[in-house]
Design a protein around this motif. Structure first.
Motif, PDB file in Angstrom:
ATOM      1  N   GLU A 179      24.018   5.989 -47.960  1.00 28.66           N
ATOM      2  CA  GLU A 179      25.012   7.104 -49.138  1.00 28.66           C
ATOM      3  C   GLU A 179      24.569   7.114 -50.489  1.00 28.66           C
ATOM      4  O   GLU A 179      24.099   7.974 -51.471  1.00 28.66           O
ATOM      5  N   THR A 194      22.372  16.758 -45.613  1.00 34.37           N
ATOM      6  CA  THR A 194      23.820  16.460 -45.545  1.00 34.37           C
ATOM      7  C   THR A 194      24.601  17.202 -43.823  1.00 34.37           C
ATOM      8  O   THR A 194      24.366  18.268 -44.133  1.00 34.37           O
ATOM      9  N   TYR A 238      26.937  17.537 -41.618  1.00 29.56           N
ATOM     10  CA  TYR A 238      28.332  16.856 -41.789  1.00 29.56           C
ATOM     11  C   TYR A 238      28.818  16.493 -39.889  1.00 29.56           C
ATOM     12  O   TYR A 238      29.156  16.350 -39.622  1.00 29.56           O
ATOM     13  N   TYR A 288      21.919  12.619 -41.427  1.00 27.13           N
ATOM     14  CA  TYR A 288      20.878  13.183 -42.435  1.00 27.13           C
ATOM     15  C   TYR A 288      19.834  13.918 -42.476  1.00 27.13           C
ATOM     16  O   TYR A 288      18.903  13.188 -41.057  1.00 27.13           O
TER      17      TYR A 288
END
Length: 220
Positions: free
Chosen positions: A191, A208, A210, A214
């Motif tokens: 991250e 991103t 979720y 990514y």
């Protein structure tokens, strides 16, 4: 890009690992052939550097076994056996390239980059997506035509995404590509690197997904 190195000569192995690491590769080095042969299952390797003269098992036998088992990872043979018949045999058994000792580290890196490009179906030595252009050979990055300075881990993540445009990459996969077994990885390392890439290349460059991972953003 993560590389599996199987080389029993300590001096050569240490030199290759240290040199490739400085050039942005993640390298797992094995000096025993059997251990190296089994390591192929332990990480998502992008390429292999394989010596032929190994204790306990010949590199050609490792190569032959991998190909019979369906492993398609690119393999660069690195050896002192320079006879034409031996080179032909290595290529016929499934090697993708062949480099005789002594060698220049820069050539090893260049051949690995070429093998990885071909594996991803990429012809050009330059990787690009939208406004970002990356030249792996020189490790130069530009955004909208302006140079951008990235740290080694940031370069490695950028190259990983450029090789996998259109794919969603999970955090565990990114970690496996960036770090070898001897490195400790903090829980938020990926991250943090992606945050820095967004700051330098644009917030929308990496998106991103979720709950999944990514992916590259819109190509613009």
């Amino acid at each position: 890009m993560r590389i599996l190195l199987i080389e029993d000569d300590r001096l050569i192995g240490d030199g290759i690992k240290s040199g490739l690491t400085k050039l942005g590769f993640c390298v797992d080095w094995f000096s025993e052939g059997k251990c190296g042969q089994q390591a192929i299952d332990t990480a998502p390797y992008d390429a292999v550097v394989l010596d032929l003269s190994l204790p306990g098992i010949d590199g050609i036998d490792i190569l032959r076994d991998w190909r019979k088992s369906g492993y398609d990872v690119p393999i660069l043979i690195l050896t002192a056996r320079d006879a034409l018949e031996q080179r032909i045999d290595g290529l016929q058994q499934g090697a993708d390239d062949y480099l005789c000792k002594p060698f220049a580290l820069t050539e090893v890196a260049a051949r690995l980059q070429a093998l990885i490009r071909r594996r991803h179906g990429q012809i050009s030595p330059t990787l690009s997506y939208g406004h970002v252009v990356y030249e792996p050979a020189s490790m130069n990055v530009t955004s909208h035509g302006e140079p951008v300075i990235l740290k080694p881990r940031e370069l490695a993540i950028l190259e990983l995404f450029l090789h996998n445009a259109g794919r969603v990459l999970t955090r565990p996969l990114i970690e496996e590509k960036l770090y070898n077994w001897n490195e400790e990885v903090s829980s938020n390392a990926v991250e943090v690197h992606i945050h820095h890439l967004r700051r330098k290349l644009g917030n929308d460059f990496i998106r991103t997904v979720y709950g999944v991972g990514y992916t590259l953003g819109d190509n613009k």
